[in-house]
Design a protein around this motif. Structure first.
Motif: not given
Length: 773
Positions: A753-766
């Motif tokens: 769960x953490x890996x998924x949310x952090x990856x999506x969050x990182x792409x949103x920040x980019x």
């Protein structure tokens, strides 16, 4: 040089068709002039003459058009004709459709060019299926500019080359391949005849023709006194006169007999039984009784069997691997049952592996049936066959392992993901917390096992970096010492000038741990494990264990133990998955197969040497790199979970359990999630121009349109949307597709769960980060 036709291109073909019609139209024009001249009415005469003028003008322009259209083709054909006219090999110029434009004299002599209009027709008598071969080569030549193939035909090897000659012409060249076996080579140096019914000689090998001096047609031309006395001296008519030769006559099939002649043996060398010549023959032979007892053997046969004497032995004492009873096989040959009595058998030798092709022939001696076994060394042939079968088996197992791992990764993603969701609602004081942690930990263990399958199938995601093996082993030594225990000593020896390598550090550590653990298990009473590294320069290709290592610089890593060793018959199977020599419950059989897959995917080689009772040595050969690349440490700034998130995610996943977990996980972090179970559904949702999407989260492999394909279509209208690709396969399986999609990342399954949310969050920040000029 013969010019057959010029038929390249639709415009010229139309010109060819129109040109004969120009004469017809002109003839019609003349007829109309005559009719108009004789017409009594003035108006009719004028109309007819006008029509005649129109027809004459049309004939004129048709002639001009066809001449201008055909001129380039004729010029190109003439140029090519001058180029190939003196070529000794058959050369043919064709259009893209295979129609023959011109050819040289060599082609006219070799093929029936007068009757053929296409190249396929000309080669019909040479190739079994010329159409498919020519189409394949022509297509490749149109794309690459040239193509070449060596083809085996009834008449030997033929080499066909094709080059693109202009926009719509191909130049073909057909010649005998240089590696065609020489006709002068004779695999049977002993004079041999094949005799049919009525003593007609059906075949004489080269040695027999040279001995007799001609190609004899009947047996009485070779031997004046018939019938032949097998195993005895017979008077043979040769080019130098009558010569005494020892004769061996073997019964074949369909009434044929094989007759072997051995000149130059004196009568005093022959015992009364007539079989002393047996040891003189250069061909490995065994004389067998009907039950398989070896009555006689010559020296070449004993050399192949690896024995000094065959006395008192039966054929089954020296050979195995027939797949059925050897006495039954011998009985079939003795009574003439069946037509083929040639089999491949393995020799029971301890020093090396030898395969023989054993051909049985019937003969009569004192009214009893005996068998003459002709032995041919087939070790190289069987080795090539075994290499092919092994490569096919490893490839099939790899594909199966990759497919199973992909499906398991989807299941594990759903299991571990929903377990993460449950853990969010239970703290450590909860009675169910320990059970949930057990589920989570075992799901992670299953994921590691799936990772081993992917490693073997070479479909895992590698993160290669250039590194120094000495530094990596130094960091790993503490863990390795804990693995080997107190009874085993671990020593390291490094080349002071060791070159760098490029590999995935985590995976290479896994390889070394697997090898060290195997070495520890092989030494129950303790011992010494040595890890040695050194530079290795290969100036010539290294051929070993059915592998060829190209010349170049390599880093060699050896893991050497003093254990019980591996038996020779099991040495070639150690890299197969689920093969293990350990007791039940002590190993999965995936350790060495994992190491094999990782090293091969890295571009290296792994070899094993073992002496039973003395120990085993595994050697890794990894390509050397001269410069250590600096490792980028840039990490994008990511919002924390507590930050407020306002983003819309389009989630595309065909597996419902995975989609349900991913959707809930993202929604818990504050994302708005739109779901689609296929690429087609996603594109249909995106037809709404008012719908704002910040991030695409999509599976890669799906029924219908796959992930990269639908994302490329969607990015045409929404170029700024970030992308997260997720898959149970390795990133390298679709790396080329992902490289075409900017601002995209890869998330391997199974993920938490953490890996998924952090990856999506990182792409949103980019996406939201300002772009610097």
């Amino acid at each position: 040089m013969a010019f057959l036709n010029i038929s390249a291109g639709p415009v010229r073909q139309a010109a060819e068709r129109l040109r004969p019609r120009a004469g017809i139209i002109l003839s019609a024009s003349v007829i109309f002039v005559v009719i108009g001249w004789l017409a009594p009415d003035e108006t009719m005469r004028f109309a007819v003459l006008v029509l005649a003028a129109i027809l004459a003008m049309a004939a004129f322009w048709i002639t001009v058009f066809s001449s201008s259209a055909l001129a380039p083709a004729r010029h190109a054909a003439l140029t090519l004709a001058e180029f190939i006219v003196h070529d000794s090999a058959p050369s043919i110029v064709t259009g893209l459709d295979g129609a023959i434009i011109c050819h040289n004299k060599a082609a006219g002599k070799k093929f029936d060019m007068a009757a053929a209009t296409t190249l396929a027709g000309a080669l019909q008598s040479t190739l079994a299926n010329p159409g498919a071969i020519l189409f394949r080569m022509g297509t490749k030549a149109e794309t690459m500019g040239a193509a070449q193939e060596d083809i085996v035909t009834r008449g030997g090897h033929v080499r066909i080359a094709v080059h693109r000659a202009g926009a719509d012409q191909l130049l073909w060249r057909i010649e005998k391949s240089a590696d065609k076996p020489q006709r002068s080579s004779d695999p049977m140096p002993l004079p041999m005849l094949t005799v049919g019914r009525n003593d007609a000689i059906l075949f004489m090998n080269r040695a027999a023709r040279e001995l007799v001096g001609e190609r004899a047609r009947t047996l009485d031309r070779v031997c004046r006194k018939l019938p032949l006395r097998s195993g005895q001296l017979n008077d043979i008519s040769t080019s130098d006169g009558v010569t005494s030769c020892l004769v061996v006559e073997l019964e074949g099939t369909a009434g044929r007999r094989e007759v072997f002649l051995l000149p130059g043996v004196a009568a005093t060398e022959r015992q009364p039984d007539g079989w002393t010549f047996f040891d003189e023959l250069p061909v490995p032979l065994l004389k067998l009784a009907r039950g398989g007892d070896i009555q006689l053997s010559n020296q070449p046969a004993r050399d192949l069997l690896g024995v000094e004497s065959c006395a008192g032995k039966v054929l089954g004492d020296f050979m195995e691997g027939l797949g059925r009873s050897i006495p039954d096989w011998l009985e079939d040959a003795a009574v003439g049952r069946g037509t083929v009595h040639s089999e491949f058998l393995q020799v029971k030798r301890k020093d090396k592996e030898v395969f023989l092709q054993v051909t049985l022939n019937r003969a009569m001696e004192e009214g009893e049936t005996i068998l003459i076994a002709v032995l041919n060394d087939a070790t190289e042939l069987k080795s090539l066959e075994a290499q092919f079968v092994q490569s096919q088996k490893m490839q099939a197992i790899g594909q199966l392992a990759g497919g199973v791992a992909h499906d398991f990764n989807n299941l594990l993603t759903a299991i571990s993901g929903h377990c993460d969701l449950l853990l969010l609602r239970h703290d450590q004081s909860d009675l169910d917390y320990s059970d949930l942690m057990q589920i989570n930990q075992n799901a992670n263990r299953a994921a590691a096992l799936v990772g081993q399958l992917l490693a073997y199938s070479r479909k895992q995601t590698l993160r290669p970096e250039v590194m120094d093996m000495r530094d990596m082993l130094s960091d790993l030594t503490h863990l390795l010492n804990r693995l080997v225990g107190e009874k085993v000593t671990l020593t390291l020896s490094h080349d002071p000038g060791l070159s760098a390598i490029r590999a995935d550090k985590r995976q290479l550590e896994q390889v070394l741990m697997n090898l060290v653990v195997n070495a520890r298990d092989a030494m129950r009473q303790g011992g010494d494990i040595r890890i040695e590294t050194e530079n290795l320069l290969l100036k010539e290709p290294l051929r070993r264990d059915r592998a060829v290592v190209a010349p170049g610089k390599y880093v060699s890593v050896k893991v050497i133990d003093q254990g019980v060793g591996i038996p020779a018959d099991k040495l070639q199977k150690v890299f197969e998955p689920f093969f293990t020599t350990k007791r039940v419950g002590e190993g999965t059989g995936l350790g060495l197969s994992t190491a094999y897959g990782i090293i091969k995917q890295t571009g290296g080689f792994i070899f094993v040497d073992s002496v039973p009772g003395a120990g085993t040595s595994f050697q890794l050969l990894l390509p050397a790199h001269d410069v250590i690349e600096p490792v980028a440490t840039h990490q994008p700034e990511v919002k924390t979970v507590a930050d407020e998130i306002d983003g819309v995610v389009l989630l595309v996943e065909d597996e419902a359990p995975v989609r349900a977990f991913a959707s809930r996980a993202l929604q818990l972090r504050g994302f708005t999630v739109l779901e689609a179970e296929s690429g087609e559904d996603a594109l249909e949702l995106l037809q709404d121009d008012d719908l704002k999407i910040d991030v695409f989260v999509t599976d890669v492999i799906m029924p219908g349109i796959d992930g990269p394909t639908w994302v490329l279509q969607a990015r045409k209208q929404r170029p700024d949307v970030s992308v997260v690709f997720m898959s149970g396969y390795a990133e390298e399986t679709f790396g080329n597709s992902q490289s075409k999609i900017p601002n995209s990342v890869f998330l391997p399954k199974p993920f938490s769960l953490t890996a998924l949310t952090e990856t999506v969050q990182g792409q949103l920040n980019v996406k939201s980060a300002p772009v610097s000029a």
